[in-house]
Design an enzyme around this catalytic site. Structure first.
Site, PDB file in Angstrom:
ATOM      1  N   LYS A 197       0.852  -1.179   0.000  1.00 57.43           N
ATOM      2  CA  LYS A 197       0.000   0.000   0.000  1.00 57.43           C
ATOM      3  C   LYS A 197       0.889   1.230   0.000  1.00 57.43           C
ATOM      4  O   LYS A 197       1.683   1.443   0.920  1.00 57.43           O
ATOM      5  CB  LYS A 197      -0.895  -0.021   1.234  1.00 57.43           C
ATOM      6  CG  LYS A 197      -1.891   1.117   1.267  1.00 57.43           C
ATOM      7  CD  LYS A 197      -2.880   0.919   2.384  1.00 57.43           C
ATOM      8  CE  LYS A 197      -3.870   2.046   2.475  1.00 57.43           C
ATOM      9  NZ  LYS A 197      -4.760   1.884   3.629  1.00 57.43           N
ATOM     10  N   ARG A 207     -10.923   9.841   1.526  1.00 53.72           N
ATOM     11  CA  ARG A 207     -10.854  10.551   2.815  1.00 53.72           C
ATOM     12  C   ARG A 207     -12.086  11.442   2.988  1.00 53.72           C
ATOM     13  O   ARG A 207     -12.525  11.656   4.109  1.00 53.72           O
ATOM     14  CB  ARG A 207      -9.539  11.309   2.922  1.00 53.72           C
ATOM     15  CG  ARG A 207      -8.398  10.282   2.833  1.00 53.72           C
ATOM     16  CD  ARG A 207      -7.087  10.664   3.438  1.00 53.72           C
ATOM     17  NE  ARG A 207      -6.163   9.527   3.268  1.00 53.72           N
ATOM     18  CZ  ARG A 207      -4.853   9.624   3.083  1.00 53.72           C
ATOM     19  NH1 ARG A 207      -4.290  10.820   3.081  1.00 53.72           N
ATOM     20  NH2 ARG A 207      -4.117   8.553   2.936  1.00 53.72           N
ATOM     21  N   ARG A 218       0.697   9.818   5.599  1.00 54.55           N
ATOM     22  CA  ARG A 218       0.960   8.479   6.142  1.00 54.55           C
ATOM     23  C   ARG A 218       2.293   7.928   5.664  1.00 54.55           C
ATOM     24  O   ARG A 218       2.488   6.721   5.606  1.00 54.55           O
ATOM     25  CB  ARG A 218      -0.152   7.521   5.691  1.00 54.55           C
ATOM     26  CG  ARG A 218      -1.574   7.966   5.986  1.00 54.55           C
ATOM     27  CD  ARG A 218      -2.511   6.778   5.906  1.00 54.55           C
ATOM     28  NE  ARG A 218      -3.914   7.123   5.784  1.00 54.55           N
ATOM     29  CZ  ARG A 218      -4.675   7.582   6.770  1.00 54.55           C
ATOM     30  NH1 ARG A 218      -4.154   7.786   7.965  1.00 54.55           N
ATOM     31  NH2 ARG A 218      -5.956   7.855   6.559  1.00 54.55           N
ATOM     32  N   GLU A 234       7.389  -6.859   1.372  1.00 55.52           N
ATOM     33  CA  GLU A 234       6.139  -6.764   2.138  1.00 55.52           C
ATOM     34  C   GLU A 234       5.253  -7.996   1.895  1.00 55.52           C
ATOM     35  O   GLU A 234       4.670  -8.550   2.819  1.00 55.52           O
ATOM     36  CB  GLU A 234       5.360  -5.505   1.730  1.00 55.52           C
ATOM     37  CG  GLU A 234       5.920  -4.197   2.253  1.00 55.52           C
ATOM     38  CD  GLU A 234       5.577  -3.969   3.721  1.00 55.52           C
ATOM     39  OE1 GLU A 234       4.896  -4.824   4.339  1.00 55.52           O
ATOM     40  OE2 GLU A 234       5.990  -2.931   4.269  1.00 55.52           O
ATOM     41  N   LYS A 249      -2.212  -1.794  -3.882  1.00 55.71           N
ATOM     42  CA  LYS A 249      -3.094  -0.628  -3.855  1.00 55.71           C
ATOM     43  C   LYS A 249      -2.292   0.644  -3.891  1.00 55.71           C
ATOM     44  O   LYS A 249      -1.329   0.735  -3.141  1.00 55.71           O
ATOM     45  CB  LYS A 249      -3.875  -0.719  -2.544  1.00 55.71           C
ATOM     46  CG  LYS A 249      -4.752   0.422  -2.223  1.00 55.71           C
ATOM     47  CD  LYS A 249      -5.398   0.167  -0.904  1.00 55.71           C
ATOM     48  CE  LYS A 249      -6.251   1.367  -0.597  1.00 55.71           C
ATOM     49  NZ  LYS A 249      -6.853   1.288   0.682  1.00 55.71           N
ATOM     50  N   TYR A 314     -15.013   0.675  -7.236  1.00 53.77           N
ATOM     51  CA  TYR A 314     -16.306   1.313  -6.963  1.00 53.77           C
ATOM     52  C   TYR A 314     -17.287   1.087  -8.113  1.00 53.77           C
ATOM     53  O   TYR A 314     -18.469   1.350  -7.968  1.00 53.77           O
ATOM     54  CB  TYR A 314     -16.104   2.814  -6.683  1.00 53.77           C
ATOM     55  CG  TYR A 314     -15.226   3.017  -5.450  1.00 53.77           C
ATOM     56  CD1 TYR A 314     -15.766   2.899  -4.179  1.00 53.77           C
ATOM     57  CD2 TYR A 314     -13.854   3.242  -5.573  1.00 53.77           C
ATOM     58  CE1 TYR A 314     -14.971   3.024  -3.046  1.00 53.77           C
ATOM     59  CE2 TYR A 314     -13.051   3.365  -4.453  1.00 53.77           C
ATOM     60  CZ  TYR A 314     -13.613   3.256  -3.190  1.00 53.77           C
ATOM     61  OH  TYR A 314     -12.821   3.357  -2.071  1.00 53.77           O
TER      62      TYR A 314
HETATM   63  C1  PBG Z   1      -7.432   2.706   5.318  1.00 58.10           C
HETATM   64  C2  PBG Z   1      -7.832   2.695   3.883  1.00 58.10           C
HETATM   65  C3  PBG Z   1      -7.703   3.742   2.956  1.00 58.10           C
HETATM   66  C4  PBG Z   1      -8.230   3.290   1.753  1.00 58.10           C
HETATM   67  C5  PBG Z   1      -8.677   1.990   1.976  1.00 58.10           C
HETATM   68  N1  PBG Z   1      -8.392   1.641   3.284  1.00 58.10           N
HETATM   69  C6  PBG Z   1      -7.235   5.116   3.157  1.00 58.10           C
HETATM   70  C7  PBG Z   1      -5.836   5.441   3.430  1.00 58.10           C
HETATM   71  O1  PBG Z   1      -4.966   4.568   3.564  1.00 58.10           O
HETATM   72  O2  PBG Z   1      -5.557   6.626   3.541  1.00 58.10           O
HETATM   73  C8  PBG Z   1      -8.289   4.070   0.476  1.00 58.10           C
HETATM   74  C9  PBG Z   1      -9.232   3.542  -0.559  1.00 58.10           C
HETATM   75  C10 PBG Z   1      -9.516   4.470  -1.682  1.00 58.10           C
HETATM   76  O3  PBG Z   1      -8.875   5.523  -1.869  1.00 58.10           O
HETATM   77  O4  PBG Z   1     -10.445   4.156  -2.446  1.00 58.10           O
HETATM   78  N2  PBG Z   1      -8.516   2.399   6.167  1.00 58.10           N
END
Ligand code: PBG
Length: 327
Positions: A197, A207, A218, A234, A249, A314
Site C-alpha cells: 500500500k 478521505r 501516512r 512486504e 493498492k 467502486y
Molecule cells: C485505510 C484505507 C484507505 C483506503 C482503503 N483503506 C485510506 C488510506 O490509507 O488513507 C483508500 C481507498 C480508496 O482511496 O479508495 N482504512
C-alpha cells in the site's frame, strides 16, 4: 510483404474472432465493491468527490448489498464512518461500533451468497485520523497498534465477517491478526492483507467518503511510490505471517507491482482501484472528454491482465451488470 504473409489483423476482423482469441476476460465473480456506512444516517448521502458512490445508512446498505449479490459480484468490502472518534479508535473494537453492526446487518441479509469483507484499520475511528495509536510525541506506535488490530479482528469475526482486510501497514499486523483470530476460535476467517500500500495521493476522495480527520500524511507507514522491490518484501512477510490473499493498492499507477507480485506468490492477488482512480475517470467523463463505460472496462481489463485475480472497484456492481449484458 514477406511470404508467408503473417497478418495479425486476421484475428481482429469480427467481434466473434476477437472474442475467441481474447486473452483476458473480466468476470463479475472477481469484482469486489467497497461500501461505506455512516452511523446515524437515516438516508444515504452522496459523496461529492465520488459521484455514484454513497455513504449508506444501515438500511440502504442492506439493500445495496442485496443488489450487489444479484449483480453477481464476488464480494463486498465494508468501511464504517462513526459518529464519534477518539484517540484510541475504540469504535472499531466496540461490538456496537458502526462497522461491526454493519457486518452483522450485511451477513444477516446476504449470508454466504457473497464474500463479506471488512477494512481492519483504525483511521476511520481515530480522532487524529492515523491508522494506528500515537506515541506522546505524535508518532504512530507500531506495536501498540497491533494489539488494537487484534481486538478489532476478533470483533469483526464475531460479527460474522468472512474475510478481514488489515490495511494499516503496521509491521507484523498479519501475524498478530491471524494469531488473535485463531486463539478466539475463528480459524475459518480469512485474511486479505493489504500487503502493498503506497502513500498515494489517489486516496483523496476516500478521505472525503470517511470524513477523515487526518492532518499530515501516512508516509511513515505507507510505502514510497518509487519502490518496487520493497513491495516484494512486504508480500513475502505477509504470506509468511499467514495472509490468505494479498492486495496491491492503488492499482492502475502500479501495474508493474501487480505483475511482479503475481509472479512472486502463489496466493490469490487482489488490486484495489482506489477512489482517485475512479474519480479521475468520472470527472473526465462528466466533461464529455472520454467514453465512461469503455474507459471503465479498459482500466479493469488492464488490472486483470497485469495479474490481479480479484479487483476492488467502486464500479463493481455496474461493471458486473455491463459484463452480463455483453456475454
Ligand atoms: C485505510 C484505507 C484507505 C483506503 C482503503 N483503506 C485510506 C488510506 O490509507 O488513507 C483508500 C481507498 C480508496 O482511496 O479508495 N482504512
Amino acid at each position: 510483404m514477406p511470404y508467408p504473409e503473417i497478418r495479425p489483423r486476421r484475428l481482429r476482423r469480427t467481434p466473434a474472432l476477437r472474442r475467441l482469441v481474447s486473452e483476458t476476460r473480466l468476470d463479475p465473480a472477481e469484482l469486489v465493491v467497497p461500501m461505506f456506512v455512516k452511523e446515524g444516517l437515516t438516508e444515504p448521502r452522496a459523496i461529492a468527490s465520488l459521484p455514484g458512490v454513497l455513504q449508506h445508512s444501515r438500511d440502504s446498505l442492506r439493500k445495496a448489498a442485496v443488489e450487489a449479490v444479484q449483480a453477481g459480484i464476488g464480494g463486498i468490502m465494508l468501511f464504517g464512518v462513526p459518529a464519534e472518534r477518539d484517540p484510541a479508535g475504540s469504535g472499531g473494537i466496540d461490538p456496537d461500533g458502526i462497522l461491526n453492526v454493519a457486518i452483522r446487518d450485511v451477513v444477516s441479509e446476504v449470508g454466504d451468497a457473497t464474500v463479506v469483507m471488512s477494512d481492519l484499520c483504525l483511521d476511520e475511528f481515530t480522532s487524529h485520523g492515523h491508522c494506528g495509536l500515537l506515541t506522546p510525541d505524535g508518532e504512530v506506535d507500531n506495536d501498540a497498534t497491533l494489539g488494537a488490530y487484534a481486538e478489532m479482528a476478533v470483533a469483526q469475526a464475531e460479527a460474522g465477517v468472512h474475510v478481514v482486510g488489515p490495511s494499516g501497514m503496521m509491521d507484523g499486523q498479519v501475524g498478530v491478526v491471524r494469531r488473535a483470530l485463531d486463539a478466539a476460535g475463528h480459524q475459518d476467517v480469512a485474511v486479505l492483507a493489504y500487503a502493498v500500500k503506497y502513500a498515494s495521493a489517489f486516496f483523496g476522495p476516500f478521505r472525503d467518503a470517511v470524513e477523515s480527520a487526518l492532518e499530515g500524511d501516512r508516509r511513515a507507514y505507507q510505502q514510497d511510490p518509487a519502490n518496487l522491490r520493497e513491495s516484494l518484501r512486504e508480500v513475502a512477510l505477509d504470506v509468511a505471517e499467514g495472509a490468505d490473499m494479498v492486495m496491491v493498492k492503488p492499482a492502475l499507477p502500479y501495474l508493474d507491482v501487480v505483475s511482479a507480485v503475481r509472479d512472486a506468490v502463489d496466493v490469490p492477488v487482489a488490486a484495489y482501484q482506489v477512489s482517485g482512480e475512479y474519480a479521475m475517470v468520472e470527472a473526465a467523463a462528466a466533461n464529455g472528454w472520454i467514453d465512461r463505460e469503455r474507459v471503465m472496462l479498459e482500466t479493469l481489463t488492464s488490472i486483470r491482465r497485469a495479474g490481479a485475480q480479484i479487483i476492488l472497484t467502486y464500479w463493481a456492481v455496474e461493471a458486473a451488470r455491463l459484463l452480463r449484458e455483453r456475454y
